[in-house]
Scaffold this motif. Structure first.
Motif, PDB file in Angstrom:
ATOM      1  N   ILE A 185      -5.285   0.019   2.663  1.00  0.00           N
ATOM      2  CA  ILE A 185      -4.183  -0.624   1.963  1.00  0.00           C
ATOM      3  C   ILE A 185      -4.027   0.126   0.647  1.00  0.00           C
ATOM      4  O   ILE A 185      -4.972   0.246  -0.124  1.00  0.00           O
ATOM      5  N   ARG A 186      -2.852   0.645   0.429  1.00  0.00           N
ATOM      6  CA  ARG A 186      -2.569   1.328  -0.836  1.00  0.00           C
ATOM      7  C   ARG A 186      -1.514   0.517  -1.556  1.00  0.00           C
ATOM      8  O   ARG A 186      -0.416   0.341  -1.059  1.00  0.00           O
ATOM      9  N   SER A 187      -1.875   0.038  -2.688  1.00  0.00           N
ATOM     10  CA  SER A 187      -0.988  -0.917  -3.342  1.00  0.00           C
ATOM     11  C   SER A 187      -1.174  -0.842  -4.852  1.00  0.00           C
ATOM     12  O   SER A 187      -1.925  -0.015  -5.367  1.00  0.00           O
ATOM     13  N   GLY A 188      -0.489  -1.733  -5.516  1.00  0.00           N
ATOM     14  CA  GLY A 188      -0.635  -1.807  -6.960  1.00  0.00           C
ATOM     15  C   GLY A 188      -2.023  -2.223  -7.387  1.00  0.00           C
ATOM     16  O   GLY A 188      -2.365  -2.110  -8.570  1.00  0.00           O
ATOM     17  N   GLY A 190      -4.636  -0.769  -6.172  1.00  0.00           N
ATOM     18  CA  GLY A 190      -5.493   0.364  -5.841  1.00  0.00           C
ATOM     19  C   GLY A 190      -5.608   0.522  -4.339  1.00  0.00           C
ATOM     20  O   GLY A 190      -4.816  -0.020  -3.571  1.00  0.00           O
TER      21      GLY A 190
END
Lengths: 518, 477
Positions: A185-188, A190
């Motif tokens: 999961i790449r998100s705000g 990290g």
């Protein structure tokens, strides 16, 4: 006379145990490995049996092999005879430029050791395969094999011979996507890797994403407790489960995603993290706006945040960006670091870019940041609580196939200073052959440990497209340290070289124009 | 006189035969045009030579070439080499016999050859090369004054091209109607004209013409255009795909899904076009489009290009937030491995430039990015720092932090400002040597406002790293 008491790498490693990460055979990579094996088998079958069909949409794959060499000169606690040191005029002693502490006969300090060299190799293999007989079903695998060809020390992560970076099966039906296996999961908040399942439903203006599974350490592909078991005297030896979700709304020209992410210890005896984030972007008549903010429920404080206004001017010739930014490090609750209550810094930044000519572009950026009150005792004088950074650059293409890049970077904060400049020229001799030469010089003072001297670095790169889909890269850099300082200085002389070969089929189009960044 | 009329009629019939011919459009064409005018004194009637034309008897359409030798015997007249009419191909749907029959049924008088084959005011045997179309219009109430007007009913007089025996050259010489030469005819006008007028289209086009551009071959209008027989040679047909105005608008690429549908896109695009960019979960619309392999038309053959946002000078700085705000948009073109390959690339490329390592301390210190996203500090940073001798040494003597003379007394402020940097060299036990109830100095690392109860409730194991037992004395909320 140096080296009276044995002070060697062995001694250093005795204090800092060598990283012993869990190899892929210990379950870390089971799901990813199985999926990769499946994907690889099908992929190979396609290559052999149905090449034409396979060459279309049924798979995208690449193999990348690389070898790199690094030669550096470490420092370590070493000793010298008292007779070989001199007084520094301030009540201390130095051995050459290096400060040492002395008793009657022997002085010791952090001193340069012998040159050390390492050769290491990496083999990456990746495949995404469609066409398993079920519409929308695909498998994706990305594995990395590492080999330490010997040398004087271990390059980070190269004692872990195998990582299944990704390994999942995915089914897409219309707006619904379900995925199972090793994924990220790449998100705000990290990057989070996990072994588990995720599902998303995305239909036009609305999307929702849910996920959960066994959490893996950030930047690694194994559970945190297993990864750090040999590295720290304190760690929570429990697995971690991860769960979270995100909602995306696209309405009125705004894309906005809200996310909640929670990690708990496998025995539910404690929390590892609990955070939420909001990220958005929109385009107003003359300004593009993007922003993000996260909140750490565990520590009950806002985390990182950013608000940036970006305005193209003069029909796009100029681009002006101003940002307000907040940064505070994130630590999981299983470390003590978060309980030391690191403070945030707030930063104002501005960037201006000019690209009035297709062959010439310039940019200038700067920022100033202020750290929050650390609430620590002040002795004699406080440390600085502000930091500055600036960078500027230019790109010029004097002729087809020939480019010239120059940049300068300044980082100036509490106890640390970096001033660095680069010039790189690159020439694309033929569509298949390109080469570049770079020259850099930099100065790093105080905590960055280059001293008052400078380092000069010369590098070169070569890339050659052997055939369609086959590329060979190579490069080197040689850095030489000029003029030491009067305080401890790491010997910065170092040499690096690398070569890699990449074979790809059905390239992801987005990769074509990939650009690296600092 | 009667004889001469017969001759005229015969040769008029001959001329008519060169122009008008029953389906399948075979008409006679002399190798050299027969000099009717020079023979007007000999043949009083057209049917003298073309007796079969009014009756539909093909065997008597034209006189046998040997008939010429009756006069051109080499004695009285010089011999001629006229070999009779060679077969000529046209696309007319006129059948003399049927025409005469229908006229008779309608009570109309028999047709006169001259009315169609001799120009107004022309002599009796001055047979024109082309028929006088206006004669047809005199009865058929042609609704237009121009042969190629778009409201013409071509099929009244012409058979579909697919039914002719036209060769490549003849097809290429078909005249282009003025309607086809207006701007935007290919892009918009022809599609608007085609419904209800496919017979008109079919006069000059076979279905091959349509499917050489159209990806959506199941369109009703296309299905109504006859297919050329397999033996029919057709001119090379280059597919033409003019770009609609909407496609050149700013932001079209980013917003095209809002207007996308199989019906709208399939005119020009195969699914291959979409898959040029769409790499992962292709939308239903893409799955509904024909593939390039399944149709004749090549489709537009798009090449992928980056969205406008990607060409921004500071896109690299912007992309983390943009991606976080709408990840699905990124996943349209990028497989997940795209992120991994860059963010976790090995040597020689990726997120960091090749010479990054020698100067990474500046970026790490300023936290322009969050290093720990990709590099677990305890595993990645500290392992290398330890190998290079930069790890925490648990000694207060001369060492790394010499830049500040009273570093130990000031390190608290530095640590709270940049704790990630500390953890890149120091283990946690380096801190708990002093910052622990069991440590040498029992220095609390907590600020005055530290919420101990909450910390104990959330992660008691971590508290026990420094404390013996519950530091809140059971005062847990």
């Amino acid at each position: 006379m140096r080296g009276l008491p044995p002070a060697s790498r062995a001694a250093r490693h005795a204090r800092e145990p060598t990283v012993i990460t869990v190899s892929g055979s210990q379950g870390v990579s089971r799901s990813g490995g199985v999926l990769f094996g499946l994907a690889l088998a099908v992929f190979a079958g396609q290559l052999v049996g149905r090449p034409h069909e396979a060459a279309g949409q049924s798979y995208r794959a690449w193999l990348s092999s690389s070898i790199h060499m690094v030669e550096v000169r470490p420092v370590g606690v070493d000793s010298v005879a008292r007779a070989e040191v001199t007084a520094d005029g301030e009540g201390g002693f130095v051995f050459g430029a290096y400060p040492v502490s002395c008793d009657v006969d022997v002085c010791s300090g952090l001193l340069p050791l012998s040159k050390e060299r390492i050769f290491a190799a990496t083999q990456d293999a990746s495949v995404t395969y469609w066409g398993l007989g079920v519409q929308g079903l695909s498998v994706t695998a990305l594995v990395r094999l590492r080999a330490d060809f010997g040398g004087d020390f271990t390059w980070p992560r190269y004692d872990d011979e195998f990582d299944a970076m990704l390994g999942y099966a995915q089914l897409v039906r219309g707006a619904l996507r379900v995925r199972a296996g090793r994924q990220e999961i790449r998100s705000g908040l990290g990057f989070s890797a996990f072994d588990g399942a995720s599902g998303s439903f995305d239909r036009g203006r609305f999307g929702v994403h849910l996920y959960g599974g066994r959490s893996l350490a950030r930047g690694l592909r194994e559970p945190t407790n297993e990864a750090v078991r040999a590295l720290d005297d304190f760690f929570v030896d429990k697995g971690v489960y991860l769960m979270g979700g995100a909602v995306t709304v696209r309405e009125f020209g705004v894309s906005l995603t809200g996310r909640y992410h929670r990690e708990i210890l496998s025995d539910r005896s404690g929390l590892e993290s609990e955070r939420a984030s909001v990220d958005f972007s929109t385009t107003l008549p003359r300004v593009r706006v993007r922003g993000s903010l996260d909140y750490d429920f565990a520590f009950q404080r806002p985390g990182k945040g950013e608000l940036t206004l970006s305005a193209p001017l003069d029909d796009g010739t100029w681009l002006v960006e101003v940002s307000g930014r907040r940064y505070v490090p994130y630590f999981q609750l299983s470390t003590i670091w978060g309980f030391f209550e690191p403070v945030s810094y707030s930063e104002a930044r501005a960037r201006v870019g000019w690209s009035g000519s297709p062959r010439l572009g310039l940019w200038l950026a700067g920022g100033v940041r202020t750290y929050g009150d650390t609430e620590t005792p002040v002795v004699l004088r406080p440390l600085e609580d502000t930091g500055w950074r600036a960078d500027a650059g230019a790109r010029w293409e004097p002729a087809d196939g020939w480019s010239l890049d120059a940049s300068y970077e300044l980082e100036w904060g509490s106890g640390a200073f970096l001033s660095s400049g680069d010039v790189t020229t690159r020439y694309q001799a033929t569509p298949r052959l390109g080469a570049g030469v770079s020259l850099a010089t930099f100065q790093q003072i105080e905590e960055f440990r280059l001293g008052q001297g400078r380092a000069v670095s010369l590098g070169g790169t070569l890339d050659f497209a052997v055939a369609d889909g086959m590329e060979l890269f190579g490069g080197f850099s040689i850095t030489r340290h000029r003029d030491g300082g009067t305080v401890f200085t790491s010997p910065w002389n170092q040499s690096r070289a690398w070569t890699s070969f990449r074979w790809s089929v059905g390239e992801d189009p987005g990769l074509a124009n990939r650009g690296g960044r600092r | 006189m009667k004889r001469s009329m017969l001759v005229v009629a015969a040769f008029a019939g001959l001329a008519i035969g060169t122009v008008l011919r029953p389906e399948p459009s075979v008409r006679a064409e002399q190798e050299d045009p027969f000099p009717h005018a020079r023979h007007q004194g000999l043949f009083p009637l057209c049917t003298g030579c073309h007796e079969g034309i009014p009756t539909g008897d093909r065997g008597d359409w034209f006189p046998e070439p040997e008939a010429c030798s009756g006069c051109h015997d080499g004695v009285e007249r010089a011999t001629v080499t006229w070999n009779g009419p060679s077969e000529r191909v046209d696309n007319l749907a006129f059948e003399h016999a049927e025409h005469e029959q229908s006229r008779a049924q309608a009570g109309d008088p028999p047709g006169q050859c001259a009315s169609c084959h001799i120009e107004p005011g022309g002599g009796r045997m001055e047979v024109a090369a082309d028929i006088q179309v206006e004669t047809c219009w005199g009865c058929h109430a042609h609704e237009t004054d121009q042969h190629f007007n778009v409201d013409a009913s071509c099929e009244t007089c012409h058979v579909p091209l697919a039914s002719t025996r036209f060769g490549t050259d003849r097809i290429e010489r078909l005249p282009t109607p003025p309607s086809h030469e207006v701007d935007g005819f290919v892009l918009e006008a022809h599609g608007a004209l085609a419904p209800g007028r496919t017979a008109m289209c079919a006069t000059c086009h076979t279905r091959r013409r349509c499917v050489s551009c159209h990806v959506d071959t199941n369109v009703a209008e296309i299905a109504q255009i006859p297919t050329a027989p397999a033996t029919m040679e057709l001119p090379a047909m280059a597919a033409t795909y003019p770009e609609p105005a909407s496609h050149v608008d700013d932001g079209w690429l980013e917003g095209h899904q809002r207007e996308a549908s199989v019906g709208a896109c399939a005119t020009c695009h195969t699914s291959n076009d979409c898959r040029t960019c769409h790499v992962s979960a292709v939308p239903d619309i893409v799955a509904g489009l024909p593939s390039r392999e399944s149709v004749v038309a090549p489709g537009v053959m798009l090449e992928s290009r980056s969205p406008d946002s990607h060409s921004s000078l500071f896109f690299m700085q912007a992309h983390p937030v943009l991606a976080s705000a709408d990840q699905a948009t990124c996943q349209t073109c990028h497989l997940e491995r795209f992120c991994v390959e860059c963010h976790e690339a090995d040597v020689g490329g990726g997120y960091h430039p090749p010479n990054f390592m020698t100067r990474h301390s500046g970026d790490a210190y300023g936290r322009d990015s969050e290093c720990a996203n990709c590099h677990e500090p305890r595993v990645f940073c500290r392992q290398c720092h330890a190998d290079l001798g930069l790890s925490g040494l648990r000694r207060a003597a001369a060492g790394y932090h010499d830049g500040t003379p009273i570093w130990l007394l000031q390190h608290g402020q530095a640590a709270r400002q940049n704790l990630e940097s500390c953890s890149s060299c120091h283990r946690q036990v380096d801190c708990t040597r002093c910052h622990s109830v069991l440590g040498a100095f029992k220095v609390s690392p907590h600020s005055p406002g530290f919420d101990a109860e909450r910390a104990w409730a959330q992660s008691p194991r971590t508290c026990l790293a420094c404390h013996v037992g519950d530091p809140t004395n059971g005062n847990v909320p």
